[in-house]
Design an enzyme around this catalytic site. Structure first.
Site, PDB file in Angstrom:
ATOM      1  N   TYR A 112     -35.468 -25.155   7.745  1.00 12.53           N
ATOM      2  CA  TYR A 112     -34.282 -25.995   7.549  1.00 12.53           C
ATOM      3  C   TYR A 112     -33.456 -26.051   8.832  1.00 12.53           C
ATOM      4  CZ  TYR A 112     -29.690 -27.529   5.915  1.00 12.53           C
ATOM      5  OH  TYR A 112     -28.505 -28.190   5.773  1.00 12.53           O
ATOM      6  N   SER A 145     -26.041 -29.989  10.495  1.00 12.61           N
ATOM      7  CA  SER A 145     -25.562 -28.727   9.932  1.00 12.61           C
ATOM      8  C   SER A 145     -25.190 -27.783  11.070  1.00 12.61           C
ATOM      9  CB  SER A 145     -26.664 -28.081   9.087  1.00 12.61           C
ATOM     10  OG  SER A 145     -26.342 -26.734   8.772  1.00 12.61           O
TER      11      SER A 145
END
Length: 243
Positions: free
Chosen positions: A137, A124
């Site tokens: 995350y 990501s």
């Protein structure tokens, strides 16, 4: 539709044999019914026993399998300035980091036996420019990025190529206008996968991927100040980015 499902369908439509996995049987059934010829296995990437069992089944049922895409991921709000919820911590780390490591480990001997094989890890942009409201995350994606670098080096003299896909903010399961349309992301990703690359970066992701350096905190502060200017933006980002 999430990134994983959309990517699986795109690869399927290109004539590849695709086996999808997930915890929800009904979702798996819906996807394979909509895509004749696609197969599915139930898998809980938070459970080492499930990973071991599924890996053995895949090797037995699909001996020609030579590509693994680690795409499972969950994103949940947390508070790095306060008390961290233990359930959020454990579930996020198990899914986003331990899952890909364990699944690749369970299949790597099989993959190395193939003339050509590929491991793809989906990370990501938040692994390079963290969103403070989802610190765990972001940290798991940063960790998976560095693990991918080590994995690529360790496999450099084998038949296994290691690729990292770095999605930007994508409209997965939502119509958030600030995010990249899912179809555009998949189209660009497929094109880049067709080249000799180690990282799949669509244009929207490059500015974030290039951020780390001596002054990386400036961009981190700017992103988080922008997202925090409206309290609801964090919630919107969280919901639309999960997959």
């Amino acid at each position: 539709m999430g990134i994983g499902c959309a990517l699986a369908e795109a690869l399927h439509h290109l004539g590849n044999k695709v086996i999808i996995s997930g915890r929800r049987k009904e979702r798996l059934d819906e996807t394979i019914q909509a895509n004749p010829g696609m197969s599915a296995v139930e898998l809980n990437v938070q459970d080492p026993a499930s990973i071991e069992m599924v890996a053995k089944k895949l090797i037995k049922d699909f001996p020609n399998m030579n590509v693994l895409i680690n795409n499972a991921g969950i994103i949940q709000p947390d508070d790095a300035a306060g008390v961290i919820d233990e359930d959020v911590l454990i579930s996020t780390v198990q899914t986003n980091l331990l899952g890909p490591i364990r699944l690749t480990s369970a299949l790597i001997v099989h993959l190395k036996s193939k003339e050509e094989a590929i491991v793809i890890n989906t990370t990501s942009i938040l692994g390079f420019v963290p969103l403070a409201a989802t610190a765990i995350y972001s940290a798991t994606k940063a960790a998976l990025h560095t693990y991918t670098l080590s994995q690529r080096y360790m496999l450099k003299d084998t038949s296994v190529k290691v690729i990292e896909i770095v999605p930007p903010w994508v409209q997965s399961n939502n119509d958030e206008p600030r995010a990249m349309p899912l179809s555009s992301f998949i189209d660009e990703t497929i094109k880049v996968l067709g080249t000799d690359t180690d990282e799949v970066l669509v244009e929207e992701a490059k500015i974030y991927r290039n951020n780390p350096g001596p002054n990386e905190g400036v961009f981190v502060t700017h992103l988080n100040d922008t997202m925090n200017s409206d309290g609801n933006k964090f919630l919107s980002f969280d919901k639309s980015y999960s997959r």
